[in-house]
Scaffold this motif. Sequence first.
Motif, PDB file in Angstrom:
ATOM      1  N   ILE A  21      27.648  10.023  47.916  1.00 52.74           N
ATOM      2  CA  ILE A  21      27.899   9.637  49.303  1.00 52.74           C
ATOM      3  C   ILE A  21      26.709   8.809  49.772  1.00 52.74           C
ATOM      4  N   PHE A  22      26.995   7.621  50.319  1.00 51.31           N
ATOM      5  CA  PHE A  22      25.944   6.712  50.769  1.00 51.31           C
ATOM      6  C   PHE A  22      26.113   6.431  52.251  1.00 51.31           C
ATOM      7  N   LYS A  23      24.994   6.428  52.988  1.00 51.60           N
ATOM      8  CA  LYS A  23      24.990   6.052  54.401  1.00 51.60           C
ATOM      9  C   LYS A  23      23.910   5.004  54.592  1.00 51.60           C
ATOM     10  N   LYS A  24      24.299   3.831  55.122  1.00 56.52           N
ATOM     11  CA  LYS A  24      23.357   2.734  55.299  1.00 56.52           C
ATOM     12  C   LYS A  24      22.843   2.680  56.729  1.00 56.52           C
ATOM     13  N   SER A  25      21.533   2.401  56.849  1.00 44.00           N
ATOM     14  CA  SER A  25      20.894   2.245  58.145  1.00 44.00           C
ATOM     15  C   SER A  25      19.805   1.189  57.993  1.00 44.00           C
ATOM     16  N   ASP A  26      19.971   0.036  58.653  1.00 48.80           N
ATOM     17  CA  ASP A  26      19.039  -1.091  58.521  1.00 48.80           C
ATOM     18  C   ASP A  26      18.845  -1.442  57.054  1.00 48.80           C
ATOM     19  N   ARG A  27      17.594  -1.389  56.570  1.00 49.01           N
ATOM     20  CA  ARG A  27      17.302  -1.730  55.164  1.00 49.01           C
ATOM     21  C   ARG A  27      17.119  -0.488  54.304  1.00 49.01           C
ATOM     22  N   LYS A  28      17.623   0.659  54.798  1.00 47.24           N
ATOM     23  CA  LYS A  28      17.515   1.907  54.038  1.00 47.24           C
ATOM     24  C   LYS A  28      18.898   2.463  53.757  1.00 47.24           C
ATOM     25  N   LEU A  29      18.965   3.299  52.732  1.00 48.06           N
ATOM     26  CA  LEU A  29      20.212   3.900  52.311  1.00 48.06           C
ATOM     27  C   LEU A  29      19.937   5.360  52.001  1.00 48.06           C
ATOM     28  N   GLU A  30      20.710   6.259  52.616  1.00 50.11           N
ATOM     29  CA  GLU A  30      20.602   7.678  52.292  1.00 50.11           C
ATOM     30  C   GLU A  30      21.680   7.976  51.267  1.00 50.11           C
TER      31      GLU A  30
END
Length: 67
Positions: A21-30
């Motif tokens: 499961i990936f969640k993108k925020s700005d230039r970061k990825l959780e």
Amino acid sequence: MAHVGKPLNKDYKFVELINPIFKKSDRKLEANITVKYLDTVTNMTQLSQYQLILKKTADNWMIESGI
């Protein structure tokens, strides 16, 4: 983030990623990832879960935290 324990020093063979499961925020990825390994000594399956924060560099994603 969960505390990361000491290495198990086992002979595990990577088998597959299970439902990452990936969640993108700005230039970061959780990334929340379950990895399936095979213990080559006992032939049993080992599942390990990881929570990683990845950061975009020029051309690649690098692990910023989680390991």
